[in-house]
Scaffold this motif. Structure first.
Motif, mmCIF file in Angstrom:
data_model
loop_
_atom_site.group_PDB
_atom_site.id
_atom_site.type_symbol
_atom_site.label_atom_id
_atom_site.label_comp_id
_atom_site.label_asym_id
_atom_site.label_seq_id
_atom_site.Cartn_x
_atom_site.Cartn_y
_atom_site.Cartn_z
ATOM 1 N N SER A 42 -43.867 32.477 -128.540
ATOM 2 C CA SER A 42 -44.075 33.168 -127.265
ATOM 3 C C SER A 42 -45.539 33.570 -127.096
ATOM 4 N N THR A 43 -46.121 33.200 -125.973
ATOM 5 C CA THR A 43 -47.489 33.605 -125.675
ATOM 6 C C THR A 43 -47.550 35.117 -125.476
ATOM 7 N N HIS A 44 -48.723 35.682 -125.658
ATOM 8 C CA HIS A 44 -48.930 37.130 -125.521
ATOM 9 C C HIS A 44 -48.219 37.930 -126.606
ATOM 10 N N ARG A 45 -47.654 37.298 -127.597
ATOM 11 C CA ARG A 45 -46.912 37.990 -128.651
ATOM 12 C C ARG A 45 -47.410 37.518 -130.024
ATOM 13 N N HIS A 46 -47.507 38.454 -130.968
ATOM 14 C CA HIS A 46 -47.821 38.127 -132.357
ATOM 15 C C HIS A 46 -49.101 37.287 -132.475
ATOM 16 N N GLY A 47 -50.085 37.608 -131.622
ATOM 17 C CA GLY A 47 -51.368 36.923 -131.678
ATOM 18 C C GLY A 47 -51.418 35.579 -130.985
ATOM 19 N N ARG A 48 -50.325 35.191 -130.317
ATOM 20 C CA ARG A 48 -50.334 33.904 -129.625
ATOM 21 C C ARG A 48 -51.145 34.007 -128.341
ATOM 22 N N PRO A 49 -52.049 33.061 -128.082
ATOM 23 C CA PRO A 49 -52.891 33.136 -126.884
ATOM 24 C C PRO A 49 -52.114 32.839 -125.610
ATOM 25 N N ALA A 50 -52.674 33.283 -124.492
ATOM 26 C CA ALA A 50 -52.054 33.097 -123.183
ATOM 27 C C ALA A 50 -52.278 31.693 -122.661
ATOM 28 N N LEU A 51 -51.360 31.232 -121.838
ATOM 29 C CA LEU A 51 -51.562 29.990 -121.105
ATOM 30 C C LEU A 51 -52.648 30.184 -120.056
ATOM 31 N N PRO A 52 -53.356 29.136 -119.695
ATOM 32 C CA PRO A 52 -54.356 29.267 -118.630
ATOM 33 C C PRO A 52 -53.683 29.494 -117.283
ATOM 34 N N ALA A 53 -54.419 30.074 -116.370
ATOM 35 C CA ALA A 53 -53.898 30.365 -115.038
ATOM 36 C C ALA A 53 -54.036 29.134 -114.142
ATOM 37 N N ASN A 54 -52.948 28.705 -113.539
ATOM 38 C CA ASN A 54 -53.036 27.632 -112.549
ATOM 39 C C ASN A 54 -53.164 28.245 -111.149
ATOM 40 N N ASN A 55 -53.279 27.397 -110.141
ATOM 41 C CA ASN A 55 -53.499 27.910 -108.788
ATOM 42 C C ASN A 55 -52.332 28.747 -108.289
ATOM 43 N N ASN A 56 -51.124 28.333 -108.617
ATOM 44 C CA ASN A 56 -49.957 29.098 -108.188
ATOM 45 C C ASN A 56 -50.032 30.519 -108.741
ATOM 46 N N TYR A 57 -50.425 30.621 -110.015
ATOM 47 C CA TYR A 57 -50.565 31.949 -110.615
ATOM 48 C C TYR A 57 -51.712 32.731 -109.992
ATOM 49 N N LYS A 58 -52.819 32.092 -109.687
ATOM 50 C CA LYS A 58 -53.962 32.814 -109.115
ATOM 51 C C LYS A 58 -53.605 33.450 -107.768
ATOM 52 N N VAL A 59 -52.872 32.716 -106.946
ATOM 53 C CA VAL A 59 -52.392 33.296 -105.677
ATOM 54 C C VAL A 59 -51.475 34.478 -105.970
ATOM 55 N N GLN B 5 -50.261 20.878 -119.246
ATOM 56 C CA GLN B 5 -50.176 21.352 -117.864
ATOM 57 C C GLN B 5 -49.638 20.271 -116.926
ATOM 58 N N ASP B 6 -48.543 19.627 -117.364
ATOM 59 C CA ASP B 6 -48.044 18.488 -116.600
ATOM 60 C C ASP B 6 -47.015 18.849 -115.539
ATOM 61 N N GLY B 7 -46.540 20.084 -115.532
ATOM 62 C CA GLY B 7 -45.674 20.518 -114.445
ATOM 63 C C GLY B 7 -44.287 19.914 -114.431
ATOM 64 N N PHE B 8 -43.759 19.500 -115.578
ATOM 65 C CA PHE B 8 -42.429 18.887 -115.599
ATOM 66 C C PHE B 8 -41.469 19.633 -116.518
ATOM 67 N N ASN B 9 -41.584 20.944 -116.620
ATOM 68 C CA ASN B 9 -40.726 21.693 -117.530
ATOM 69 C C ASN B 9 -39.245 21.482 -117.264
ATOM 70 N N PHE B 10 -38.836 21.434 -116.018
ATOM 71 C CA PHE B 10 -37.417 21.342 -115.709
ATOM 72 C C PHE B 10 -36.855 19.951 -115.995
ATOM 73 N N GLN B 11 -37.722 18.958 -116.149
ATOM 74 C CA GLN B 11 -37.278 17.595 -116.378
ATOM 75 C C GLN B 11 -37.273 17.228 -117.863
ATOM 76 N N GLY B 12 -37.467 18.207 -118.742
ATOM 77 C CA GLY B 12 -37.617 17.909 -120.154
ATOM 78 C C GLY B 12 -39.089 17.716 -120.459
ATOM 79 N N ASP B 13 -39.533 18.296 -121.531
ATOM 80 C CA ASP B 13 -40.958 18.305 -121.845
ATOM 81 C C ASP B 13 -41.298 17.152 -122.789
ATOM 82 N N LYS B 14 -41.835 16.067 -122.234
ATOM 83 C CA LYS B 14 -42.170 14.891 -123.037
ATOM 84 C C LYS B 14 -43.253 15.206 -124.065
#
Length: 521
Positions: A144-161, A194-203
């Motif tokens: 899990s990011t943000h936990r136990h020293g794991r770094p955060a994911l980068p911010a994409n445009n959807n998150y910036k808005v 950052q391929d945007g296909f989480n719901f389709q299975g992560d290749k």
């Protein structure tokens, strides 16, 4: 891979998702052989289609189901009340990756909320303190990011808005996680591309799933007998009332019997309840482990909805992770808002074909066209919060539909509680205000999708008459039958449930291993 004889009494785990897959790894790592029966195929990451509908048809549980109740899903998707996966790894291969924890009061909602008319609230038989060490272990395992020293994911445009809107309306608790998707290589998994296909299975295998982590490691122990395409149809018991075997059908339709020392049911809240109801007998006429008549009841699916906002410039929400940020300011309990419990806001992106199907099911014409033509300029979020358990929201055996094996299909009955409706309306309003604060030209309230969070139906309870299993997930009625998925959740909390399911499975595995090694099971 170990082969266990059908006449050898084994630890049999039904399902390989967040609960079953985790349990299989933890038990085999402790030296305990297990059989895992998975109804779906053994799809590998390289098999996935990065196309929304092709992937959906490849992965989704599409067996016959019926739906009833006044919820919008019954109208829009009567044959698809839930959006879960039928494959090795279960719905962990489809989930978004969000890993917030339950809050302390969410384990004692009856005490905290009091009597909520129409709700069957009950305090859990465990507390946050009981689960905290297992939350730690789950977060470390999942990365899990943000936990136990794991770094955060980068911010994409959807998150910036999303984050700019949060700041402008006064929210403070927003970030790009926690998510169980790697921002950098970790635990044998690469960083997200950052391929945007989480719901389709992560290749890419950067997102945690039991397919990627727990199942391969359990196989490496040499103690796991993994049997895909093995659809369990009944659990049997002996004269002493203990589970003694599991009957399952292979993909050719052949019936098999696997003897069982212990049975752990982890088929998702819908199928786990259905299996117990199908496993009735003279001793258990209402279904296995159902003397309380609680099997199938108190079905929860979280209060959900989405808001999609349109802007005058491109956002391209589809770039980057499907879910890439969380706002937690509304996740606490504040009855002054007009409801009990809380909710999260989480960024969400759907591809054009899914957005066309889900943004306003059944819609057509100029308003719908306007939404779709603005796809590149659209930002999206999902709202997810605690829904009230109700005894009448339940899984039963359908009177009309049969599955491919001729067995009664599950009927999923759900009505929103008044508290759910009040929370959703409030959340819709505040989501639109967030987008208005950053210049949205329009926004649309999307109704709930088919359920991805399926909870309850075999809930934990202190007293046998109030639920199906005890604080370890052991059935009150059957001493060697355990429930090992989200079915055990006494109430749903606001948080996405996967982290809690994994933490509970690790805790249950420790308990089971100790009992098995002591000869007490």
């Amino acid at each position: 891979m170990k082969k266990i004889a059908n006449d050898e009494a084994a630890v049999v785990i039904i399902g390989s998702g967040a609960g079953g897959g985790t349990l299989a790894y933890e038990l085999t790592a402790a030296g305990i052989p297990c059989v895992v029966l998975e109804a779906g195929p053994f799809l590998k990451s390289e098999d996935y289609h990065n196309n929304e509908w092709e992937a959906f048809k490849q992965m989704a549980w599409l067996d016959a189901r019926t739906t009833s109740g006044s919820w919008r899903v019954a109208k829009d998707f009567p044959g698809l009340p839930a959006w879960i996966v039928k494959a090795v790894g279960g719905s962990t291969t489809h989930w978004s990756g969000a890993t917030p924890r339950f809050k302390d009061y969410e384990f004692k909602t009856k005490t905290t909320y009091g009597d909520v008319p129409g709700a069957s609230l009950l305090d859990w038989p465990i507390t946050l303190a009981d689960l905290e060490p297992y939350y730690d272990r789950a977060e470390i395992a999942m990365g899990s990011t943000h936990r136990h020293g794991r770094p955060a994911l980068p911010a994409n445009n959807n998150y910036k808005v999303f984050a700019n809107g949060a700041e402008r309306v006064g929210y403070k608790l927003y970030a790009t996680g926690p998510y169980a998707t790697n921002a950098e290589p970790y635990d044998g998994r690469p960083a997200s591309i950052q391929d945007g296909f989480n719901f389709q299975g992560d290749k890419n295998k950067s997102k945690w799933s039991t397919l990627v982590r727990e199942i391969p490691r359990a196989l490496e122990t040499g103690l796991l007998d993994l049997r895909p395409d093995s659809h369990v149809v009944r659990i049997t018991h002996g004269a002493d009332g203990k589970a003694d075997a599991v009957l399952y059908v292979d993909k050719e339709g052949n019936l098999h019997r696997q003897a069982a020392r212990v049975v752990c049911v982890a088929g998702n809240s819908i199928e786990s309840a259905r299996l117990l109801l199908l496993s009735d007998s003279n001793r258990f006429p209402k279904g296995l482990a159902n003397s309380s008549d609680q099997v199938g009841r108190n079905y929860m699916r979280h209060m959900t909805g989405s808001v999609y906002a349109r802007f005058d410039k491109p956002v391209r929400m589809f770039r980057g992770e499907t879910m890439a940020g969380i706002i937690a300011d509304e996740a606490g309990n504040d009855p002054a808002r007009g409801f009990v419990g809380g909710y999260y806001m989480e960024t969400l992106s759907l591809g054009p074909s899914f957005l066309a199907s889900f943004v306003e099911p059944g819609a057509w014409g100029p308003d719908f066209t306007e939404i779709m033509e603005a796809y590149a300029n659209t930002a999206g979020m999902w709202i997810v919060g605690e829904d009230m358990p109700q005894a009448t929201n339940r899984i039963t055996l359908s009177d009309t539909a049969r599955d491919q094996w001729g067995l009664a299909a599950a009927n999923v009955h759900f009505d929103d509680h008044a508290n759910d409706v009040a929370m959703r309306d409030y959340a819709y309003d505040h989501a639109q205000k967030l987008y208005d604060a950053v210049g949205a030209v329009a926004s649309h309230r999307t109704p709930p999708y088919p359920s991805t969070h399926n909870l309850g139906t075999c809930r934990m309870s202190e007293r046998p008459e109030d639920g199906v299993c005890d604080k370890w997930g052991r059935a009150h009625d059957v001493s060697n039958l355990f429930i090992s998925d989200g079915s055990v959740m006494t109430t749903g909390g606001a948080a996405n449930p996967t982290l809690t399911i994994v933490a509970l499975a690790i805790r249950q595995a420790d308990h089971l291993a100790a009992k098995l090694k002591a000869g007490e099971l």
